[in-house]
Design a protein around this motif. Structure first.
Motif, short mmCIF file in Angstrom:
data_model
loop_
_atom_site.label_atom_id
_atom_site.label_comp_id
_atom_site.label_asym_id
_atom_site.label_seq_id
_atom_site.Cartn_x
_atom_site.Cartn_y
_atom_site.Cartn_z
N VAL A 127 0.82 -1.22 0.00
CA VAL A 127 0.00 0.00 0.00
C VAL A 127 0.85 1.26 0.00
N VAL A 142 2.78 2.51 2.24
CA VAL A 142 3.11 2.99 3.59
C VAL A 142 3.03 1.81 4.54
N ARG A 143 3.42 2.03 5.81
CA ARG A 143 3.28 0.96 6.80
C ARG A 143 1.81 0.60 6.91
N TYR A 144 1.54 -0.71 6.95
CA TYR A 144 0.14 -1.13 6.84
C TYR A 144 -0.71 -0.67 8.02
N ASP A 202 -0.58 2.13 9.50
CA ASP A 202 -0.98 3.50 9.21
C ASP A 202 -2.07 3.55 8.14
N TYR A 203 -1.97 2.63 7.17
CA TYR A 203 -2.97 2.61 6.10
C TYR A 203 -4.31 2.07 6.61
N ALA A 204 -4.27 1.00 7.40
CA ALA A 204 -5.49 0.28 7.77
C ALA A 204 -6.29 0.95 8.87
N SER A 208 -11.94 1.20 0.21
CA SER A 208 -10.49 1.31 0.32
C SER A 208 -10.01 1.07 1.74
N PRO A 245 -6.07 -0.38 -1.38
CA PRO A 245 -6.50 0.71 -2.27
C PRO A 245 -7.45 0.21 -3.35
N GLU A 273 -11.13 7.84 3.05
CA GLU A 273 -10.04 8.66 2.49
C GLU A 273 -9.95 10.01 3.20
N ARG A 277 -8.22 9.23 6.41
CA ARG A 277 -6.82 8.93 6.09
C ARG A 277 -6.06 10.24 5.83
N ASN A 285 -3.05 11.84 8.16
CA ASN A 285 -1.75 12.15 7.57
C ASN A 285 -1.44 13.64 7.56
#
Length: 248
Positions: free
Chosen positions: A48, A50-52, A54-56, A181, A185, A207, A210, A214
């Protein structure tokens, strides 16, 4: 008077939630179980960028809102089908207070669940870039989403014929985040599913969360997310009040 009635209904619903281990598990613990499962079991399998963790986390925050909805629908339907509402009518309890109490209890449960989820995320290495203002925005979006989901769920619960079917009616809302997402993604999905994930309501909300986490929220996602939340809340509210008036 209506405000005091709403507080009474809120205390009643909070006691019911506390006495129901299943609803507590679904609302608070299940999102944490999903986080541990995706991060530890599948996290390395997803590319993804980035570190997962942080994404999840934003997607799992949305899932935390959805996972407690089944018990809300079941409780609302049970109140309607088992005659509790008729007893409230005899006691001259405001009709609006009955529904509002369920919504507020649902929102508070969601906030507790998300706070627990974020706490576990930090233990797993979650590293947000959000400023204080961004965190206020995150809380605002979550509260608006919880209100929207709460009213829509209550409408589903009131429309169902039994508590069992009311719980099943919320399954699409619980499953919908998996086709967004939240986990991967949307652009990495296959044709058809990719387009569905890109344009369904939860993706823009995720999003937005997210982007806020960020520290770089996209205006387009934010506007679309707020529009979806307001639209869902309005439809749910009007549907719930109409159904409640017909059945009460």
């Amino acid at each position: 008077m209506s405000k005091s009635h709403s507080l009474v209904m809120l205390r009643r619903n909070a006691k019911h939630i506390a006495r129901n281990p299943t609803s507590v598990f679904n609302a608070v613990l299940m999102p944490i179980v999903l986080m541990l499962m995706f991060v530890y079991m599948f996290g390395d399998a997803f590319d993804v960028g980035v570190r997962y963790i942080d994404y999840a986390t934003p997607g799992l925050m949305l899932m935390a809102v959805c996972y407690g909805l089944g018990s809300v629908a079941t409780t609302v339907n049970s109140d309607m089908t088992k005659g509790i509402i008729n007893r409230f009518k005899v006691m001259d309890v405001s009709r609006g207070a009955v529904l509002t109490g369920h919504v507020v209890a649902s929102v508070l449960t969601n906030l507790v669940a998300i706070a627990a989820l974020v706490g576990v995320a930090f233990l797993l290495g979650f590293d947000p870039k959000a400023s204080f203002t961004d965190w206020l925005g995150i809380v605002g979006v979550i509260v608006l989403l919880a209100i929207a989901a709460g009213w829509f769920t209550i409408a589903l619960g009131l429309s169902a014929k039994s508590p069992e079917t009311a719980g099943l009616a919320t399954v699409p809302l619980v499953m919908l985040p998996f086709f967004s997402s939240a986990i991967v993604p949307a652009e990495k999905m296959g044709p058809g599913l990719r387009e569905f994930a890109q344009y369904q309501p939860f993706t823009s909300i995720i999003e937005t969360l997210r982007g806020l986490i960020n520290g770089a929220p996209a205006t387009g996602d934010l506007v679309l997310a707020l529009a979806w939340c307001v639209a869902i809340a309005l439809v749910g509210y009007l549907w719930a009040r109409s159904t409640f008036t017909k059945r009460a």
